[in-house]
Design an enzyme around this catalytic site. Structure first.
Site, PDB file in Angstrom:
ATOM      1  CG  ASP A   1      -4.669  -2.003  10.111  1.00 39.81           C
ATOM      2  OD1 ASP A   1      -4.807  -2.853  11.008  1.00 39.81           O
ATOM      3  OD2 ASP A   1      -5.442  -1.917   9.135  1.00 39.81           O
TER       4      ASP A   1
ATOM      5  CG  ASP B   1      -3.019  -5.660  -1.339  1.00 40.30           C
ATOM      6  OD1 ASP B   1      -4.047  -5.386  -1.969  1.00 40.30           O
ATOM      7  OD2 ASP B   1      -3.030  -6.183  -0.208  1.00 40.30           O
TER       8      ASP B   1
ATOM      9  CG  ASP C   1      -6.765 -11.083   2.080  1.00 43.41           C
ATOM     10  OD1 ASP C   1      -6.041 -11.529   1.173  1.00 43.41           O
ATOM     11  OD2 ASP C   1      -6.690  -9.910   2.482  1.00 43.41           O
ATOM     12  CD  GLU C   2     -10.219  -7.717   3.003  1.00 38.59           C
ATOM     13  OE1 GLU C   2     -10.807  -7.133   3.912  1.00 38.59           O
ATOM     14  OE2 GLU C   2      -9.165  -7.280   2.496  1.00 38.59           O
TER      15      GLU C   2
ATOM     16  CD1 TRP D   1      -3.832  -5.059   8.169  1.00 27.79           C
ATOM     17  CD2 TRP D   1      -3.050  -5.576   6.144  1.00 27.79           C
ATOM     18  NE1 TRP D   1      -3.994  -6.413   7.990  1.00 27.79           N
ATOM     19  CE2 TRP D   1      -3.521  -6.756   6.752  1.00 27.79           C
ATOM     20  CE3 TRP D   1      -2.505  -5.658   4.854  1.00 27.79           C
ATOM     21  CZ2 TRP D   1      -3.467  -7.999   6.128  1.00 27.79           C
ATOM     22  CZ3 TRP D   1      -2.449  -6.895   4.240  1.00 27.79           C
ATOM     23  CH2 TRP D   1      -2.930  -8.047   4.864  1.00 27.79           C
ATOM     24  CB  THR D   2       1.255   0.400   5.131  1.00 26.16           C
ATOM     25  OG1 THR D   2       1.325  -0.276   3.867  1.00 26.16           O
ATOM     26  CG2 THR D   2       2.140  -0.290   6.133  1.00 26.16           C
TER      27      THR D   2
ATOM     28  CD1 TRP E   1      -8.111 -13.089   7.625  1.00 26.77           C
ATOM     29  CD2 TRP E   1      -8.757 -11.002   8.063  1.00 26.77           C
ATOM     30  NE1 TRP E   1      -8.951 -12.693   6.620  1.00 26.77           N
ATOM     31  CE2 TRP E   1      -9.361 -11.412   6.854  1.00 26.77           C
ATOM     32  CE3 TRP E   1      -9.003  -9.713   8.534  1.00 26.77           C
ATOM     33  CZ2 TRP E   1     -10.210 -10.576   6.118  1.00 26.77           C
ATOM     34  CZ3 TRP E   1      -9.841  -8.874   7.800  1.00 26.77           C
ATOM     35  CH2 TRP E   1     -10.441  -9.307   6.614  1.00 26.77           C
TER      36      TRP E   1
ATOM     37  NE  ARG F   1      -3.401  -2.722   0.216  1.00 26.47           N
ATOM     38  CZ  ARG F   1      -4.050  -3.381   1.182  1.00 26.47           C
ATOM     39  NH1 ARG F   1      -3.475  -3.563   2.367  1.00 26.47           N
ATOM     40  NH2 ARG F   1      -5.234  -3.895   0.966  1.00 26.47           N
TER      41      ARG F   1
ATOM     42  CG  HIS G   1      -6.221  -7.928  -1.522  1.00 31.33           C
ATOM     43  ND1 HIS G   1      -6.295  -6.641  -1.059  1.00 31.33           N
ATOM     44  CD2 HIS G   1      -7.092  -8.630  -0.755  1.00 31.33           C
ATOM     45  CE1 HIS G   1      -7.143  -6.565  -0.049  1.00 31.33           C
ATOM     46  NE2 HIS G   1      -7.662  -7.758   0.152  1.00 31.33           N
TER      47      HIS G   1
HETATM   48  C1  ACM Z   1      -6.855  -8.974   5.816  1.00 30.03           C
HETATM   49  O1  ACM Z   1      -6.803  -8.182   6.763  1.00 30.03           O
HETATM   50  N1  ACM Z   1      -7.492  -8.638   4.706  1.00 30.03           N
HETATM   51  C2  ACM Z   1      -6.220 -10.272   5.879  1.00 30.03           C
END
Ligand code: ACM
Length: 632
Positions: free
Chosen positions: A442, A198, A348-349, A486-487, A415, A169, A272
């Site tokens: 974060d 990402d 993820d996501e 996370w940044t 997570w 990020r 991502h």
């Molecule tokens: C995550 O925080 N998306 C693993």
């Protein structure tokens, strides 16, 4: 004799309460034996010839010579050495591969361990016993260089003690990553989870896929709140970002190894993946020339309503054979670079908006008898697992890889709370716990009135409650835990430090110390000592634990009520409603206050005795009203 015993007992109680000893993470066993070890004018260190100890030794020498100005010698066999580092020839069954014994007496300090890692951790504890100036960047003034005499036996509770650093990020240079490793190793973390890819940047050179870094490592610099940025225009330069060459990666791995830190590389797929798709659009279910650009923090997924609706396809297509060829190339090079046993493949996501619309996905579902999009992702993960295993590595992924069926042999990083970890452990899979509830560093660590805004909060006391082994789970499946940085909202290294410390102290203690040894008040006392050490080292940290916690409500007459609390013991809160700056001559908060009808701002500051200690906080009363209404 009775009197003597009583005196001794009182003395030791006094010593504990007023002890200068402040080790983080709390050792398994530490006893203060009275007296001090004074560093001699010439410090001789005795250490065995051992390649793995080379850095530990030079680090210790460097600390002593930089800050004390004393002469430092190293000798393999120096009977009179003040500091002795000894590898045991007969293994000690208690301390394992990472534990150590440290004995500090007036005659000197002796660290013994089975393995070099234990010596390294013993050295960290020894340094924490010395005055804070030992952390400095230059020779300190007139310091009493001494350590209290102690006997320590120490070893970790978990073998996986991690911090995750997102360099996608925002890009952080290899020297910044090294400085992150430096600091984490000092607190006995042994794993850096390197989030290398990402939507906003692909950071690792893959020689067989040059566009990943020619195209995928660069976006448009934006400043403000990530996720709300304007869409880049064609004339804005795509020059923000960067990547690590394979030589850089090797250098960082070697640097980490000297500090007993493993590196877990993460390549986050199939979601991502916008940076990858921008580089190779043919990997998408919806390819198109010039359709994809590396993300610049401009929104393209709607996160409301607990779902993910993507307006741009940021996924690799599970129905596209080219994707598996691509991943084979990526993991061949990643596996060759990183010696660690595991590769993290994300998972993820993954927004499936465009998969629903894809004819190729429909055909795949028919062919493979897949009923849901989660099963489509599971199909993808199982194929990725085969690729990763073919390179001699084990696969770990975020807990979404459970959905649609977990691939046999996959390890899970939990997570979204503990649920995924519990489920995976019950299925006898390996688990690493990193739940948002306790270790998402974060998130804001204090009130949004003063902290840089993020969508959620995690105060230090909550972080300290992290318990890696969920109830009802066989502990043998829990490899350990980690905190994740996370940044999206972290633009520079000073802020990365601010977000990491002191919450990573709390994580360190949760993954290293004995569960029973944890004690909040004792921890915060030690944290304050480490703040002073960080000041000496010029490392940044968040002082948020000194700031009050605000809650608001309306009374029966509709008047705004404000309740304040402190996160740590022994602070007083002073406040004003008249816009002037409160100090300790202002009203002291003792109980819930009613805001004056026409007041617009509450200003608040905490003190310890006569010293201001918290930051001056401006709390708009409209904000307090909004929160009170939201609670109803
Ligand atoms: C995550 O925080 N998306 C693993």
């Amino acid at each position: 004799m009775v009197l003597l015993c009583l005196c001794f007992a009182l003395n030791s109680l006094y010593a504990q309460q007023n002890s200068a000893v402040a080790i983080i993470p709390q050792p398994v066993k530490i006893t203060e034996s009275g007296g001090v070890f004074k560093l001699p004018e010439t410090i001789t260190i005795q250490a065995p010839e051992d390649a793995e100890l080379k850095h530990t030794l030079s680090f210790l020498q460097e600390r002593f010579s930089t800050t004390t100005g004393k002469a430092v010698n190293v000798a393999a066999n120096a009977e009179l050495a003040a500091i002795k580092l000894q590898l045991l020839s007969t293994p000690d069954g208690i301390i394992g591969n990472e534990g150590y014994h440290l004995s500090v007496t007036p005659a000197g300090a002796v660290i013994t361990a089975n393995k070099a890692a234990g010596i390294f951790y013993g050295v960290q504890t020894l340094l924490q016993l010395l005055p804070k100036e030992i952390e400095g960047k230059e020779k300190a003034g007139d310091i009493n260089w001494q350590a209290p005499c102690v006997e320590v036996t120490d070893y970790p509770r978990f073998g996986w003690r991690g911090l995750m650093f997102d360099v996608s990020r925002h890009f952080f240079t290899k020297d910044e990553v090294k400085s992150y490793i430096d600091k984490m190793a000092r607190y006995k973390f042994n794993l850096l989870h390197w989030h290398l890819t990402d939507d906003e940047g692909w950071r690792i050179e893959i020689k067989s896929l040059p566009k990943l870094t020619e195209v995928g490592a660069w976006n448009v610099k934006k400043t403000g709140y990530f996720g709300t940025f304007s869409a880049p225009t064609p004339d804005e330069p795509r020059t923000y970002g960067g990547f690590y060459t394979q030589d850089d990666i090797k250098e960082v791995i070697a640097y980490a190894k000297e500090r007993f830190v493993n590196i877990l590389p993460e390549v986050d797929v199939p979601g991502h993946s916008l940076a990858a798709v921008a580089s190779y659009p043919e990997l998408s279910c919806t390819p198109g020339a010039d359709k994809y650009k590396v993300g610049s923090g401009n929104p393209f997924i709607d996160w409301t309503d607990h779902g993910m609706v993507a307006h741009l396809d940021n996924t690799l297509c599970p129905a596209n054979e080219k994707v598996y060829g691509f991943l084979d190339k990526v993991f061949t090079e990643v596996a060759a670079l990183f010696p660690f046993d595991y590769i993290h493949v994300g998972g993820d996501e993954c927004a499936k908006t465009f998969w629903h619309k894809s004819a190729a996905i429909k055909a795949l579902m028919k062919k493979e008898n897949l009923k849901t999009m989660e099963e489509v992702q599971s199909y993808f993960e199982k194929r990725v697992l085969k690729i990763v295993e073919a390179k001699g590595k084990k696969l770990i992924g975020w807990d979404e890889i459970l959905e649609g069926g977990l691939a046999p042999g996959a390890a899970v990083m939990s997570w979204r709370g503990e649920k995924g970890g519990i489920e995976a452990a019950k299925m006898q899979h390996e688990v690493v716990m990193s739940p948002t509830t306790f270790v998402y560093i974060d998130y804001m660590q204090g009130d949004a009135a003063i902290e840089p805004r993020v969508y959620a909060s995690l105060r230090l006391n909550k972080a300290y409650q992290f318990e890696p082994v969920p109830e009802g789970v066989d502990a043998k499946y829990i490899k350990g835990g980690q905190a994740n940085l996370w940044t999206e909202q972290v633009y520079n290294m000073r802020h990365a430090e601010y977000m990491t410390w002191p919450r990573a102290f709390a994580t360190a203690e949760s993954v290293w110390s004995a569960k029973e040894a944890k004690n909040w008040n004792n921890f915060t006392r030690r944290v304050e000592q480490h703040f002073k050490r960080f000041d000496a080292a010029e490392t940044n940290y968040a002082p948020s634990m000194y700031d009050p916690i605000f809650t608001s409500s309306f009374d029966g007459k509709g008047q705004l009520q404000i309740t304040l609390a402190t996160e740590i013991e022994g602070l007083d809160i002073y406040y004003s409603f008249d816009n002037s700056f409160p100090d300790r001559f202002y009203p002291k908060y003792t109980e819930t206050v009613t805001a004056p009808k026409d007041a617009v701002m509450m200003k608040v500051i905490t003190y310890r005795g006569k010293e201001p200690i918290g930051r001056l906080i401006y709390m708009p009363l409209d904000e307090m009203k909004k929160r009170a209404k939201a609670k109803k």
